[in-house]
Design an enzyme around this catalytic site. Sequence first.
Site, PDB file in Angstrom:
ATOM      1  N   THR A 127      33.067  11.017  25.917  1.00  9.57           N
ATOM      2  CA  THR A 127      33.817  11.807  26.911  1.00  9.57           C
ATOM      3  C   THR A 127      33.365  13.395  26.141  1.00  9.57           C
ATOM      4  O   THR A 127      33.004  14.348  26.828  1.00  9.57           O
ATOM      5  CB  THR A 127      35.400  12.019  26.907  1.00  9.57           C
ATOM      6  N   ASN A 158      41.877  12.654  21.537  1.00 11.44           N
ATOM      7  CA  ASN A 158      40.604  11.962  21.639  1.00 11.44           C
ATOM      8  C   ASN A 158      39.267  12.890  22.103  1.00 11.44           C
ATOM      9  O   ASN A 158      38.558  13.283  21.385  1.00 11.44           O
ATOM     10  CB  ASN A 158      40.475  10.527  22.504  1.00 11.44           C
ATOM     11  N   SER A 161      30.845   3.988  29.762  1.00 10.20           N
ATOM     12  CA  SER A 161      31.293   2.750  30.375  1.00 10.20           C
ATOM     13  C   SER A 161      30.405   1.815  31.262  1.00 10.20           C
ATOM     14  O   SER A 161      30.162   0.584  31.056  1.00 10.20           O
ATOM     15  CB  SER A 161      32.644   2.972  30.977  1.00 10.20           C
ATOM     16  N   LYS A 198      33.239  11.493  40.126  1.00  5.25           N
ATOM     17  CA  LYS A 198      32.509  11.296  38.977  1.00  5.25           C
ATOM     18  C   LYS A 198      31.311  10.536  38.983  1.00  5.25           C
ATOM     19  O   LYS A 198      30.335  10.829  38.687  1.00  5.25           O
ATOM     20  CB  LYS A 198      33.390  10.951  37.761  1.00  5.25           C
ATOM     21  N   LYS A 216      35.561   1.493  39.541  1.00  4.33           N
ATOM     22  CA  LYS A 216      35.747   1.384  38.159  1.00  4.33           C
ATOM     23  C   LYS A 216      36.719   2.634  37.742  1.00  4.33           C
ATOM     24  O   LYS A 216      36.618   3.812  38.625  1.00  4.33           O
ATOM     25  CB  LYS A 216      34.309   1.975  37.594  1.00  4.33           C
ATOM     26  N   LYS A 248      41.563   3.414  39.408  1.00  6.75           N
ATOM     27  CA  LYS A 248      42.492   4.081  38.603  1.00  6.75           C
ATOM     28  C   LYS A 248      43.587   2.908  38.357  1.00  6.75           C
ATOM     29  O   LYS A 248      43.988   2.539  39.497  1.00  6.75           O
ATOM     30  CB  LYS A 248      42.919   5.443  38.539  1.00  6.75           C
TER      31      LYS A 248
HETATM   32  P1  NAD Z   1      45.025  12.349  23.875  1.00  9.87           P
HETATM   33  O1  NAD Z   1      46.371  11.692  24.406  1.00  9.87           O
HETATM   34  O2  NAD Z   1      44.490  11.381  23.007  1.00  9.87           O
HETATM   35  O3  NAD Z   1      45.346  13.758  23.585  1.00  9.87           O
HETATM   36  C1  NAD Z   1      46.084  14.700  24.054  1.00  9.87           C
HETATM   37  C2  NAD Z   1      46.100  16.054  23.426  1.00  9.87           C
HETATM   38  O4  NAD Z   1      46.821  16.887  24.215  1.00  9.87           O
HETATM   39  C3  NAD Z   1      47.096  15.880  22.216  1.00  9.87           C
HETATM   40  O5  NAD Z   1      46.610  16.710  21.346  1.00  9.87           O
HETATM   41  C4  NAD Z   1      48.515  16.386  22.588  1.00  9.87           C
HETATM   42  O6  NAD Z   1      49.156  16.645  21.570  1.00  9.87           O
HETATM   43  C5  NAD Z   1      48.025  17.488  23.536  1.00  9.87           C
HETATM   44  N1  NAD Z   1      48.964  17.799  24.499  1.00  9.87           N
HETATM   45  C6  NAD Z   1      49.757  16.938  25.156  1.00  9.87           C
HETATM   46  N2  NAD Z   1      50.816  17.645  25.890  1.00  9.87           N
HETATM   47  C7  NAD Z   1      50.395  18.855  25.781  1.00  9.87           C
HETATM   48  C8  NAD Z   1      50.893  20.067  26.091  1.00  9.87           C
HETATM   49  N3  NAD Z   1      52.190  20.249  27.054  1.00  9.87           N
HETATM   50  N4  NAD Z   1      50.290  21.315  26.172  1.00  9.87           N
HETATM   51  C9  NAD Z   1      49.323  21.197  25.107  1.00  9.87           C
HETATM   52  N5  NAD Z   1      48.849  20.262  24.597  1.00  9.87           N
HETATM   53  C10 NAD Z   1      49.317  19.163  25.084  1.00  9.87           C
HETATM   54  O7  NAD Z   1      44.494  12.262  25.432  1.00  9.87           O
HETATM   55  P2  NAD Z   1      42.694  12.528  25.704  1.00  9.87           P
HETATM   56  O8  NAD Z   1      42.015  11.214  25.846  1.00  9.87           O
HETATM   57  O9  NAD Z   1      42.055  13.490  24.587  1.00  9.87           O
HETATM   58  O10 NAD Z   1      42.572  13.128  26.849  1.00  9.87           O
HETATM   59  C11 NAD Z   1      43.046  14.542  27.320  1.00  9.87           C
HETATM   60  C12 NAD Z   1      42.516  14.866  28.592  1.00  9.87           C
HETATM   61  O11 NAD Z   1      41.228  14.661  28.788  1.00  9.87           O
HETATM   62  C13 NAD Z   1      43.385  14.204  29.546  1.00  9.87           C
HETATM   63  O12 NAD Z   1      43.463  15.021  30.835  1.00  9.87           O
HETATM   64  C14 NAD Z   1      42.348  13.124  30.426  1.00  9.87           C
HETATM   65  O13 NAD Z   1      42.831  12.454  31.349  1.00  9.87           O
HETATM   66  C15 NAD Z   1      41.014  13.665  30.032  1.00  9.87           C
HETATM   67  N6  NAD Z   1      40.081  13.047  29.777  1.00  9.87           N
HETATM   68  C16 NAD Z   1      39.877  11.849  28.646  1.00  9.87           C
HETATM   69  C17 NAD Z   1      38.823  11.106  28.508  1.00  9.87           C
HETATM   70  C18 NAD Z   1      38.628  10.097  27.321  1.00  9.87           C
HETATM   71  O14 NAD Z   1      37.772   9.199  27.373  1.00  9.87           O
HETATM   72  N7  NAD Z   1      39.468  10.448  26.398  1.00  9.87           N
HETATM   73  C19 NAD Z   1      37.887  10.819  29.822  1.00  9.87           C
HETATM   74  C20 NAD Z   1      38.018  11.763  30.850  1.00  9.87           C
HETATM   75  C21 NAD Z   1      39.256  12.721  30.894  1.00  9.87           C
END
Ligand code: NAD
Length: 414
Positions: free
Chosen positions: A190, A221, A348, A94, A70, A106
């Site tokens: 998350t 997000n 999920s 995880k 997954k 992935k």
């Molecule tokens: P997203 O794309 O919705 O948001 C990313 C945010 O980070 C945005 O505000 C963007 O402007 C900012 N950002 C991008 N580059 C940057 C930089 N260089 N410096 C500072 N800020 C920066 O992504 P998301 O879904 O919120 O995911 C964020 C992190 O959480 C990622 O590492 C992702 O792998 C992890 N994550 C997300 C989920 C999920 O369900 N959304 C689950 C597990 C892990």
Amino acid sequence: MAENLNLLTSTQNVIKTALDKLGYEESVYELLKEPMRILEVRIPVKMDDGKTKVFTGFRAQHNDAVGPTKGGIRFHPEVNREEVMALSMWMTLKCGIVELPYGGAKGGIICDPREMSMREIEQLSRGYVRAISQIVGPNKDIPAPDVFTNSQIMAWMFDEYSKIDEFNSPGFITGKPIVLGGSQGRDKATAQGVTICIYEAAKKRGLDIKDARVVIQGFGNAGSFLAKILYDAGAKIVGISDAYGALHDPNGLDIEYLLDRRDSFGTVTTLFDEKITNKELLELDCDILVPAAISNQITAENASDIKASIVVEAANGPTTSEATKILTERGILLVPDVLASAGGVTVSYFEWVQNNQGYYWTPEEVDEKLTKKLVDAFENVYNVATTRNIDMRLAAYMVGARRTAEASRFRGWV
Ligand code: NAD
């Protein structure tokens, strides 16, 4: 020597240490150090200008000893084989930590969806499913959303797979719209998992969330849902950021206002003149720091300047191994990504269970089950860390890797 910023090798190093501490023989590490299967595909898409563009995609399946694999699908220009491999390994960890009957996987496509039309994104999504269809399926490998993919993309992928399978197969993919079998609570899962870890960590440190000053890096997000949940709980969000800079107010930012103004890519700071840098944000005076943006943000260079007493990793890989060591030595409670961001894969899993049984749960039922999973997982990892006197990351890897190692042994693979 330069600090190791390579996600794959640093993940392999911690897995090796975790398996050694658990007393497993070398062959277990040999099995777990890389995915069992990686498929690389080429996807031709007829673009809006009439020309065909060929995209490269990957699907990595780390280990399926525990059950089907997954993990999400990422659409990003910087996707590469090594990153997809490392991310599939984190998914195994995880799933092990929250005790889901899955191994990790992935997927990713090298593309920039911000520069593509909806029609082009739909064609790319459907083409990717056709290209990987032989190795995925509700009982083989179940994809989900990740960076720059969403419930609409999951819906197209579900529809394409159902055509190939000649059957309506909602359990093929999670993160779908509710009307197509998505689960209540998946969009904020998350952030909710991160929140549960923050509450548990705060309890350990005798900190009341109502009085806490919180800094969140990233307003996408994960970061924006988290800011809203903590703001509603009475915490003071003293700093937030996006890719273009950071906002700071020691008296607390107006999160409702910022949420109203942010765009769909999580950008809001461009609307303000008074900004600080992301580097300054991480070093702000606060109680809780949540990196929720990108990897390698807390390094040997700035770990000594972090003021927070609790760091909870919502992003994948925001803290390097050396920084983990420095923070732990300084007595900072670090809740690692493989535990803190496991809420998404947990809901999920709930979605897949609901699809399989054809019976759907209320938001309250999802909430209750998610809370139980994350609280138990936190406690388990915290106990391993304190009894063995090791950092929370190594403890989480030990808890996460053990299930896959055991299942592989029972199957006679090692
Ligand atoms: P997203 O794309 O919705 O948001 C990313 C945010 O980070 C945005 O505000 C963007 O402007 C900012 N950002 C991008 N580059 C940057 C930089 N260089 N410096 C500072 N800020 C920066 O992504 P998301 O879904 O919120 O995911 C964020 C992190 O959480 C990622 O590492 C992702 O792998 C992890 N994550 C997300 C989920 C999920 O369900 N959304 C689950 C597990 C892990």
